[in-house]
Design a protein around this motif. Structure first.
Motif, mmCIF file in Angstrom:
data_model
loop_
_atom_site.group_PDB
_atom_site.id
_atom_site.type_symbol
_atom_site.label_atom_id
_atom_site.label_comp_id
_atom_site.label_asym_id
_atom_site.label_seq_id
_atom_site.Cartn_x
_atom_site.Cartn_y
_atom_site.Cartn_z
ATOM 1 N N HIS A 23 8.956 22.775 -9.666
ATOM 2 C CA HIS A 23 9.903 23.548 -8.847
ATOM 3 C C HIS A 23 11.302 23.429 -9.452
ATOM 4 O O HIS A 23 11.587 22.522 -10.229
ATOM 5 N N VAL A 57 9.163 20.766 -3.512
ATOM 6 C CA VAL A 57 9.617 19.462 -4.012
ATOM 7 C C VAL A 57 8.806 19.055 -5.244
ATOM 8 O O VAL A 57 7.591 19.205 -5.254
ATOM 9 N N GLY A 58 9.502 18.547 -6.245
ATOM 10 C CA GLY A 58 8.828 17.906 -7.381
ATOM 11 C C GLY A 58 8.285 18.872 -8.410
ATOM 12 O O GLY A 58 8.925 19.863 -8.750
ATOM 13 N N ASN A 69 9.968 11.023 -4.877
ATOM 14 C CA ASN A 69 9.842 12.288 -4.154
ATOM 15 C C ASN A 69 8.442 12.416 -3.583
ATOM 16 O O ASN A 69 7.487 11.849 -4.096
ATOM 17 N N ASN A 83 14.329 19.997 -5.577
ATOM 18 C CA ASN A 83 13.736 18.685 -5.343
ATOM 19 C C ASN A 83 14.385 18.065 -4.101
ATOM 20 O O ASN A 83 15.474 18.481 -3.681
ATOM 21 N N GLN A 102 13.356 17.994 -13.966
ATOM 22 C CA GLN A 102 14.288 17.019 -13.380
ATOM 23 C C GLN A 102 14.925 16.152 -14.473
ATOM 24 O O GLN A 102 16.126 15.889 -14.441
ATOM 25 N N LYS A 124 17.543 20.918 -8.761
ATOM 26 C CA LYS A 124 17.304 19.688 -9.521
ATOM 27 C C LYS A 124 18.600 19.205 -10.172
ATOM 28 O O LYS A 124 18.797 18.013 -10.380
ATOM 29 N N VAL A 175 14.729 13.928 -2.732
ATOM 30 C CA VAL A 175 14.341 12.568 -3.132
ATOM 31 C C VAL A 175 14.978 11.512 -2.233
ATOM 32 O O VAL A 175 15.916 11.794 -1.488
ATOM 33 N N VAL A 205 5.708 14.654 -3.384
ATOM 34 C CA VAL A 205 5.305 15.884 -4.083
ATOM 35 C C VAL A 205 4.349 16.749 -3.269
ATOM 36 O O VAL A 205 3.978 17.832 -3.707
#
Ligand code: CTP
Length: 408
Positions: free
Chosen positions: A362, A358-359, A351, A365, A218, A384, A367, A353
């Motif tokens: 990965h 997600v997070g 986020n 994402n 990210q 991301k 958020v 997770v």
């Protein structure tokens, strides 16, 4: 580089799959949307669809040859002129050649000779799409900032059904126009953005360390996006991911090194984004030599690390925007709102997770971006890179808002 009449220059790369015929429709959609389209076909693509079809619809004749074209070095003209390179369809073979850095035909040489964003739309049979080699090549390209329009599930050549059908040309055109839009905005030009990324590693001894699940994806996506939007970007990272082109990367390992690197960089920054997962604790006395098993189970005493975000907020210069991150697993918004207030930053990106895809590690994402004024923006599950753009939209709003306040 837009054409003299201001149209964005798009190289449309077509590789050899049955879906090549759909690239004809994509070509037409892009021309209709006001793009200058330069088609480049691989030799295999010409077995599925003729260059004449593209030449008739595009803004210049379709090209296939690295040698023997009008220009001596066609790949550099195309690469340097491009505002965007699209590959649709992208076969498994093309993805492999691109990921490996081959330049053995006009299309792959153009991909190496460009600094423009690249969008790939893969298409292949399900068995090929699910091959680990294809999955790895695509994930490598994503890490380098290449954008992907995923194939759809549906009918494939030979009457088979499954994942791997080229996305609808309209969907690819929409993604392409969104990238061009973003690229041409350059709304962060003149801004300096300092970004931290990755999970820090805190040594126990010379061979062992404490760390966390953060991959740095990210944070690196934020650096990519900010650079593409015209900012001067410094990326302080503990991740081994490649740094985006044009971004100054400062490689660090521990929370202490990140702290030492971030504070002076932040002095010159308009915005500071702490996307890194900094260790909260580290071994108080890392062993100078390898801890041996026969000496018995070691007792590791931990001590807190410096709070980098806290120090950045304490030293914030007028008008500077500071963004914190939070990874939560329960009562996500409540914890995030409390953290935002406690940290004193302008924005907090949180986020959940524990949610799927997600997070940590990965490529996607989801958020919430919370602001100190109590407002909140939800960003649904997306790449991301797309999440990075939504975060930068908020950062930019804050920068512009604080300038407006100053000028009053
Ligand atoms: N951070 C930092 N320095 C640290 C630890 C964290 O700058 N030593 C930053 C991270 O980069 C992130 C934010 O602080 O932007 C996360 O806050 P933190 O308090 O570490 O969150 P958690 O550890 O998740 O807090 P808690 O244990 O309260 O959930």
């Amino acid at each position: 580089m837009a054409t003299a009449d201001g149209r964005p220059f798009v190289v449309l790369g077509v590789s050899g799959g049955i879906a090549a015929y759909k690239a004809v429709e994509l070509c037409r959609l892009l021309v209709d949307a006001g793009c200058h389209v330069a088609p480049v076909l691989t030799e295999h693509a010409t077995r599925f669809v003729g260059t004449l079809t593209f030449s008739a619809l595009a803004s210049e004749p379709a090209q296939t040859e690295l040698y023997g074209a009008d220009s001596v070095i066609p790949h550099t003209r195309l690469g340097q002129s491009a505002d965007l390179v699209i590959i649709a369809p992208a076969t498994a073979h093309l993805l492999a050649r691109y990921a490996a850095g081959f330049a053995d035909d006009l299309l792959t040489a153009t991909l190496l000779a460009t600094r423009a964003p690249v969008l790939v739309a893969p298409a292949m049979h399900t068995e090929m799409w699910e091959q680990p080699s294809v999955v790895d090549n695509l994930s490598l390209l994503r890490r380098r900032g290449v954008e992907v329009v995923e194939p759809e599930v549906g009918r494939l050549a030979g009457g088979d059904e499954g994942a791997g059908r080229l996305a609808d040309p309209a969907t690819i055109a929409e993604a392409a126009l969104a990238i061009l839009d973003r690229h041409q905005t350059a709304d962060l030009e003149g801004r300096t953005v300092v970004i931290s990324a990755g999970g820090t590693r805190e040594p126990i001894d010379p061979v062992r360390f404490l760390t966390n699940r953060s991959s740095g994806k990210q944070g690196h996506a934020l650096a990519f996006a900010a650079a593409e939007r015209g900012a001067t970007v410094v990326l302080v990272t503990s991740s081994s991911l490649p740094a985006p082109p044009g971004v100054r990367a400062v490689r660090v390992e521990t929370a202490a090194q990140m702290h030492e690197a971030m504070l002076p960089e932040a002095e010159r920054a308009d915005a500071v984004i702490m996307a890194a997962a900094v260790a909260d604790f580290r071994p108080a006395s890392p062993a100078a030599t390898k801890v041996k098993r026969e000496r018995g189970t070691p007792q590791i005493v931990l001590e807190p690390t410096a709070d980098i975000l806290g120090d950045l907020v304490a030293r914030r210069k007028v008008g500077q925007v500071i963004v914190g991150f939070a990874a939560e697993t329960d009562q996500v918004l409540e914890h995030a709102a409390a953290k935002l207030a406690r940290k004193g930053c302008d924005l907090l990106v949180v986020n959940d997770v524990s949610a799927p895809s997600v997070g940590f590690d990965h490529d996607t994402n989801a958020v919430h971006i919370l602001a100190a004024d109590g407002s909140s923006h939800a960003v649904a599950l997306s790449s991301k890179r797309a999440v990075a753009d939504r975060i930068l939209d908020r950062v930019n709003d804050h920068l512009n808002h604080s300038e407006e306040k100053d000028s009053r």
